[in-house]
Enzyme design. Structure first.
Site, PDB file in Angstrom:
ATOM      1  N   SER A 159     -10.209  -5.693   1.812  1.00 16.81           N
ATOM      2  CA  SER A 159      -8.918  -6.370   1.845  1.00 16.81           C
ATOM      3  C   SER A 159      -7.802  -5.339   1.949  1.00 16.81           C
ATOM      4  O   SER A 159      -7.933  -4.211   1.474  1.00 16.81           O
ATOM      5  CB  SER A 159      -8.708  -7.182   0.568  1.00 16.81           C
ATOM      6  OG  SER A 159      -8.393  -6.330  -0.526  1.00 16.81           O
ATOM      7  N   ASP A 160      -6.681  -5.744   2.569  1.00 10.72           N
ATOM      8  CA  ASP A 160      -5.481  -4.937   2.420  1.00 10.72           C
ATOM      9  C   ASP A 160      -5.127  -4.943   0.937  1.00 10.72           C
ATOM     10  O   ASP A 160      -5.538  -5.843   0.181  1.00 10.72           O
ATOM     11  CB  ASP A 160      -4.343  -5.510   3.267  1.00 10.72           C
ATOM     12  CG  ASP A 160      -3.316  -4.451   3.640  1.00 10.72           C
ATOM     13  OD1 ASP A 160      -3.220  -3.444   2.924  1.00 10.72           O
ATOM     14  OD2 ASP A 160      -2.613  -4.629   4.650  1.00 10.72           O
ATOM     15  N   CYS A 161      -4.379  -3.945   0.494  1.00 15.81           N
ATOM     16  CA  CYS A 161      -4.253  -3.726  -0.941  1.00 15.81           C
ATOM     17  C   CYS A 161      -3.520  -4.858  -1.652  1.00 15.81           C
ATOM     18  O   CYS A 161      -2.372  -5.165  -1.343  1.00 15.81           O
ATOM     19  CB  CYS A 161      -3.586  -2.386  -1.197  1.00 15.81           C
ATOM     20  SG  CYS A 161      -4.674  -1.035  -0.697  1.00 15.81           S
ATOM     21  N   ARG A 204       0.818  -1.193   0.000  1.00 15.88           N
ATOM     22  CA  ARG A 204       0.000   0.000   0.000  1.00 15.88           C
ATOM     23  C   ARG A 204       0.856   1.248   0.000  1.00 15.88           C
ATOM     24  O   ARG A 204       0.553   2.233  -0.623  1.00 15.88           O
ATOM     25  CB  ARG A 204      -0.891   0.028   1.246  1.00 15.88           C
ATOM     26  CG  ARG A 204      -2.045  -0.894   1.168  1.00 15.88           C
ATOM     27  CD  ARG A 204      -3.211  -0.348   1.931  1.00 15.88           C
ATOM     28  NE  ARG A 204      -2.835   0.126   3.239  1.00 15.88           N
ATOM     29  CZ  ARG A 204      -2.638  -0.638   4.292  1.00 15.88           C
ATOM     30  NH1 ARG A 204      -2.744  -1.927   4.173  1.00 15.88           N
ATOM     31  NH2 ARG A 204      -2.321  -0.125   5.452  1.00 15.88           N
TER      32      ARG A 204
END
Length: 778
Positions: free
Chosen positions: A302-304, A9
């Site tokens: 979601s996390d990236c 991210r």
């Protein structure tokens, strides 16, 4: 995207997002021309939209969401599963960017937020670890409120979104973790209080409607996420092996508090696997716990690129379609990245996921946007429509940033020379690689601040100063010891400002040791030896260091830890050093000796010690070894004393049903459920009243901690924080602090299978040096 590892991210954004993000970064501040907010249902501009149910603000939100979902094609639905959500022109819905950040101020990380000539900066508060050191819940909420006001003001001129992927509420389990700086520390209670407080500040509207949002917060990274990149072990492939006791006792409480107490609008699942399953593909963690047990009112993101990671890096599925399906079926609603946009339609055609699951996911996303007013037409006509650039970086907001830093700064050592007197000190030597830094002070996930006041500027505003960096940077391969010692030898007092920055500890960068970087220790030691006057050490960092050498050096009269103190850090540091502010911060994490990390691998997730192999355990709750400084340490310029005014009875009997098994057999503990724990059960709640007296000759602020040591059952903590209260007292003043204690809730522990149990036997309550024992029995 790189072939060896996914893009992160912050440092290596996903390729699907990177191109968009870079375009924005390439714009100069004055070239970002948009001055109106993004919103749907612009009935004033297109009267035909008024016929749509989803544009009718008089309807219930659930009905509006159902109306909207029913009008979309499958391709359009899939477009709303990713962070850059596709617009639907025929329905008057513009493209919306979900990804914005507001960890400790509106950030430029993420493509949803930008600064421009119209709004060149926003208030940059201290990094979270320092704010947490204030142990001030009202401050946590006040900061959130300012950040959300500035976010709304920027949204109104087209510079920001409404959905912010903050706060980070992971437990600071290991001192080497590069992202510990973003968290509220190592204690589950403090982290939970911070989480719910900051979320409330961000989200709660002035109208008080719990179903409306000022901005939408997001608690991350769910769950047991605290390894980024340590000795080649990366977060993308790390499998956190966590037993159920540690999961429920340590890692989950902040997230639970986010949802149940803070009513957070979103939870972000993490990159790592937990016990072999990627968190973003775990139906038990997502649908089971977040939605089923905690009843999240919002969306799971979601996390990236996490979905891409579980396919490409973790090889959890054989095909991308399976990865898309398994995530959606597990309960994922939104993908940061483009993976679901690319592979969901094929997953539907292959029969791996049905449209009903997609409808459910986008309904959760739309529900959040509805609560934000995104579908209510022109935001200028809504509750926050009057906010604009004038409401960003106000004097009051900037003063709150300074006050947050003052309240967080921790005085770790004082031999009596502090505070320094500005009248007796004619020259002050200011030395160190962090003495005149700007960006270092705001940590990571930062935005452009309103302005900076460096430590040097703050100190120079009070007395005449001489300055030398001593090191070109914190890594400090070569220290200018000769010039630094000469400066200190000629000054009435010396302040050394040292520590770390994002080159030492950061996302994707864990430390391998706890020593001061480079030649800083040598610089400090030599300067202290040569100095004519008192020497004060100021440590700017997220994590702790082994500074035993300085703790034991008689020439170093004081040590301050200032975290990453935000845009006004220099003001706060000077106010504390010169006594205009009496320090009241307490460490939110343990400072371990270097020997700890030499024998404890970062990848061992176990919280409790293991005598069979010498494993010492983690955090103040379980760690059995020596510390440099302990959780809760922090000194004041005045002396506070405690006395017990009201205490619980020495014996607390729990009344069991006649047929309870523990009436006929010996039990070590009882379930923290049942008739003996019901609200009106006799003897299950009591109060602890503590009189606090300021015995000094200056006013001060004091944090009163109530700890408990439970009986040694179920691997219970050595000590556990039950509550804390911040109190301000004038000189010679006293006041009573009251704690409410529920036996079943507060004195219970989590057993080996994750159930709460009340230990039978002696419990010890601690407040400062006071101890009070009570026996819980049948």
């Amino acid at each position: 995207m790189g072939s060896s590892s996914p893009l992160t991210r912050r440092n290596r954004a996903p390729s699907s997002v990177l191109s968009v993000f870079l375009v924005f970064l390439c714009f100069s501040a004055s070239s970002y021309a948009q001055s109106t907010p993004v919103f749907a249902c612009d009935v004033a501009g297109n009267s035909s939209l008024s016929s749509y149910g989803f544009c009718n603000a008089a309807l219930k939100i659930e009905a509006r969401v159902a109306d909207l979902v029913g009008r979309l094609t499958l391709q359009e639905k899939i477009g709303f599963l990713v962070n850059k959500a596709s617009g639907v022109t025929r329905l008057g819905i513009p493209t919306y960017e979900w990804w914005s950040e507001a960890l400790h101020g509106v950030s430029y990380i993420g493509p949803g937020t930008h600064f421009s000539g119209q709004v060149p900066g926003a208030t940059s508060f201290p990094q979270v670890i320092l704010t947490a050191a204030s142990f001030n819940v009202s401050l946590f909420q006040a900061i959130g409120k300012v950040v959300s006001t500035e976010a709304r003001a920027m949204y109104n001129v087209g510079l920001a979104g409404l959905t912010y992927w903050s706060p980070n509420v992971n437990i600071f389990r290991d001192p080497r973790w590069g992202r510990g700086q973003e968290t509220p520390g190592e204690d589950p209670l403090l982290s939970s209080k911070y989480a719910s407080g900051y979320v409330k500040g961000l989200q709660e509207t002035d109208g008080g409607d719990a179903n409306r949002l000022k901005v939408a917060a997001c608690c991350k990274h769910y769950t047991a996420y605290d390894v980024d990149n340590w000795k080649g072990v990366e977060r993308y492939t790390f499998n956190a092996v966590v037993n159920q006791q540690d999961m429920d006792d340590t890692f989950q409480p902040p997230f639970k508090s986010c949802v149940l107490d803070g009513n957070v609008a979103s939870v972000m699942c993490s990159y790592n696997k937990v016990n072999g399953i990627p968190t973003c593909a775990d139906p038990d963690l997502l649908s089971g716990v977040i939605r089923g047990e905690w009843k999240l009112n919002g969306y799971i993101v979601s996390d990236c690129d996490s979905v891409d990671v579980l396919y490409k890096n973790q090889h959890y599925t054989k095909t991308p379609e399976e990865a898309a399906a398994i995530s959606i079926n597990a309960g994922l609603d939104l993908n940061c990245g483009s993976f679901l946009g690319q592979h969901t339609e094929a997953a539907v055609k292959a029969g791996l996921v049905n449209v009903t699951a997609i409808d459910k996911a986008i309904s959760n996303n739309f529900l959040t946007l509805m609560r934000l007013g995104f579908f209510d037409g022109d935001p200028k006509k809504q509750i926050y429509g009057g906010l604009g650039p004038k409401d960003v970086c106000t004097p009051a907001n900037q003063e709150l940033a300074a006050e947050a830093a003052r309240q967080g700064i921790v005085l770790l050592k004082n031999t009596g020379s502090l505070p320094l007197s500005p009248t007796t000190i004619k020259t002050l030597a200011v030395i160190g690689p962090n003495a005149n830094v700007t960006k270092t002070m705001i940590g990571n996930y930062e935005g452009t601040p309103c302005k900076y006041t460096t430590p040097l500027q703050g100190l120079a505003g009070t007395v005449s100063t001489t300055y030398l960096p001593g090191c070109p940077n914190v890594a400090c391969a070569v220290a200018d010891v000769d010039a630094a010692t000469k400066l200190a030898a000629d000054a009435d007092a010396t302040v050394l400002v040292i520590g770390a920055d994002q080159s030492i500890e950061a996302e994707s960068r864990d430390r391998v040791d706890l020593n001061l970087p480079g030649k800083q220790q040598d610089l400090v030691t030599q300067v202290a030896k040569a100095a004519k006057g008192p020497v004060l050490l100021v440590i700017m960092s997220g994590g702790g260091f082994d500074v035993t050498f300085a703790k034991n050096d008689a020439k170093i009269v004081g040590i301050l830890w200032v975290g990453y103190p935000g845009e006004a850090g220099g003001i706060a540091i000077a106010d504390v050093i010169f006594g205009r502010y009496n320090p009241s911060g307490r460490l939110p994490m343990t400072w371990y000796p270097q020997s700890y990390v030499e024998k404890v691998p970062m990848t061992n997730m176990n919280m409790r010690p293991d005598t069979s192999n010498g494993y010492p355990g983690r955090t103040y709750r379980f760690y059995t070894g020596e510390t440099v400084y302990a959780f809760g340490d922090g000194l004041s310029y005045t002396k506070f004393s405690h006395s017990l005014v009201k205490a619980p009875p020495r014996a607390v009997p729990l009344r069991l049903e006649e047929n309870h098994v523990c009436r006929s057999s010996e039990c070590q503990s009882l379930d923290a459920l049942g008739p003996h724990c019901e609200k009106n059960a006799v003897g299950t709640a009591f109060e602890v009243h503590v009189k606090v007296r300021n015995g000094g000759d200056r006013e001060g602020i004091h944090t009163v901690f109530l700890f408990t040591t439970p009986p040694a059952v179920h691997g219970s903590p050595r000590k556990h924080l039950l509550g804390f209260e911040k109190i301000s007292l004038g000189k010679r003043e006293e006041a009573v602090v009251k704690f409410k204690v529920d036996v079943c809730k507060d004195l219970s522990v989590v057993d080996e299978v994750g159930k709460r149990k009340i230990g039978l036997g002696q419990h010890l309550l601690h407040v400062g040096d006071l101890k009070h024992s009570l026996s819980i029995r049948i």
